[in-house]
Design a protein around this motif. Structure first.
Motif, PDB file in Angstrom:
ATOM      1  N   ILE A 242      -7.921  11.037  -3.861  1.00 38.16           N
ATOM      2  CA  ILE A 242      -8.549  12.324  -3.564  1.00 38.16           C
ATOM      3  C   ILE A 242      -7.509  13.412  -3.327  1.00 38.16           C
ATOM      4  O   ILE A 242      -7.646  14.547  -3.799  1.00 38.16           O
ATOM      5  N   LEU A 243      -6.449  13.077  -2.605  1.00 40.97           N
ATOM      6  CA  LEU A 243      -5.483  14.087  -2.187  1.00 40.97           C
ATOM      7  C   LEU A 243      -4.368  14.319  -3.201  1.00 40.97           C
ATOM      8  O   LEU A 243      -3.759  15.386  -3.211  1.00 40.97           O
ATOM      9  N   SER A 244      -4.096  13.340  -4.052  1.00 44.45           N
ATOM     10  CA  SER A 244      -3.000  13.479  -5.012  1.00 44.45           C
ATOM     11  C   SER A 244      -3.480  13.792  -6.422  1.00 44.45           C
ATOM     12  O   SER A 244      -2.808  14.529  -7.149  1.00 44.45           O
ATOM     13  N   THR A 245      -4.621  13.231  -6.812  1.00 47.39           N
ATOM     14  CA  THR A 245      -5.104  13.447  -8.181  1.00 47.39           C
ATOM     15  C   THR A 245      -6.588  13.816  -8.168  1.00 47.39           C
ATOM     16  O   THR A 245      -7.425  13.112  -8.736  1.00 47.39           O
ATOM     17  N   PRO A 246      -6.951  14.910  -7.486  1.00 47.18           N
ATOM     18  CA  PRO A 246      -8.363  15.306  -7.442  1.00 47.18           C
ATOM     19  C   PRO A 246      -8.885  15.672  -8.833  1.00 47.18           C
ATOM     20  O   PRO A 246      -8.146  16.207  -9.662  1.00 47.18           O
ATOM     21  N   VAL A 247     -10.152  15.386  -9.042  1.00 49.32           N
ATOM     22  CA  VAL A 247     -10.783  15.671 -10.335  1.00 49.32           C
ATOM     23  C   VAL A 247     -11.502  17.011 -10.298  1.00 49.32           C
ATOM     24  O   VAL A 247     -11.343  17.843 -11.192  1.00 49.32           O
ATOM     25  N   ALA A 248     -12.306  17.234  -9.263  1.00 50.76           N
ATOM     26  CA  ALA A 248     -13.146  18.434  -9.200  1.00 50.76           C
ATOM     27  C   ALA A 248     -12.301  19.674  -8.928  1.00 50.76           C
ATOM     28  O   ALA A 248     -11.414  19.659  -8.066  1.00 50.76           O
TER      29      ALA A 248
END
Length: 265
Positions: A242-248
């Motif tokens: 979530i914190l390194s490779t967020p999608v949204a």
């Protein structure tokens, strides 16, 4: 931290919807929390995080959906005849199982730290005062404040008052702890002492949902992060993801605003 998932989650939230008049604050929130899992909810102000916690504790009524604590419906019973609210007595028993700590300390100013912690044990659990005091002192010791037991809130720092509030919730021996922005009203130098207590609870296997803007803390303590915006869960996953490779895109913008180094800037 989180053990292997068991058959019945500690918390289940299904299609939760909550409105204040025409304003829909929660627009179909669904997730579950396993026993011993620490879930952190991130998101901008007004995204519905605090309202969600208050619905789980049933301090807020909700119009649609279902919340279950260890498989038992919270707030309402849904059957063939529709949805019926539980009695206040049933809801009160639920709140004993689900501790909620707010950003405001809500301590009684005319009662000492230990008396604040004792109140639920005496008035809700019906404990004798001597037994309640022993248990309250043990909970104050847990949060590092037993030496302040006989001090009044006005003599305590904000961080100490918040730790008393946590001890008060823990004294009821809840199955779940909910934390709603518990450091947001504190001076920066006092934040760490409160977060240390929550880290300790996580290490002991307490099931928790934590609403916070402390992203470094979320990374360290969470098993899973939910990112909420506009009354929905936009994205969820392991902290590293979530914190390194967020999608949204909404999550990327949020992280850029609160903690640019997570975006490689």
């Amino acid at each position: 931290m989180m053990p292997h998932a068991l058959s019945t989650p500690m918390i289940e939230v299904r299609d939760l919807r909550k409105s204040y008049g025409p304003l829909e604050v929660l627009k179909g929130v669904s997730f579950s929390v396993e026993r011993g899992e620490v879930v952190v909810a991130l998101g901008p102000s007004g995204s519905g995080k605090s309202t969600m916690l208050r619905c789980i504790n049933h301090l807020e009524e909700y119009q649609h959906g279902e919340i279950r604590i260890e498989g038992t419906s919270a707030g309402y019973t849904t059957g063939a005849s529709g949805r019926k609210p539980h009695s206040e007595a049933v809801n009160a028993r639920l709140r004993e199982q689900v501790g909620l700590v707010f950003q405001s300390f809500n301590l009684f100013p005319h009662r000492t730290a230990v008396e604040n912690v004792m109140m639920g044990l005496i008035h809700v659990r019906g404990m004798p005062r001597r037994v309640a005091r022993q248990m309250a002192l043990a909970r104050l010791d847990k949060v590092g404040l037993v030496e302040k037991a006989d001090e009044y809130p006005a003599k305590l720092s904000g961080g100490q008052q918040q730790r008393v509030a946590i001890a008060r919730a823990l004294a009821m021996q809840p199955k779940v702890m909910l934390f709603d922005e518990v450091t947001s009203a504190l001076d920066p130098e006092l934040v760490g002492e409160v977060l240390r207590v929550i880290r300790q609870l996580a290490g002991e296997g307490m099931t928790m949902i934590i609403v916070t803007h402390e992203i470094h803390f979320a990374r360290d303590v969470a098993d899973r992060i939910l990112f909420m915006d506009g009354g929905v869960i936009v994205e969820q996953g392991a902290p590293q993801q979530i914190l390194s490779t967020p999608v949204a895109n909404r999550l990327r913008l949020f992280l850029r605003r609160y903690q640019g180094d997570y975006m490689g800037s």
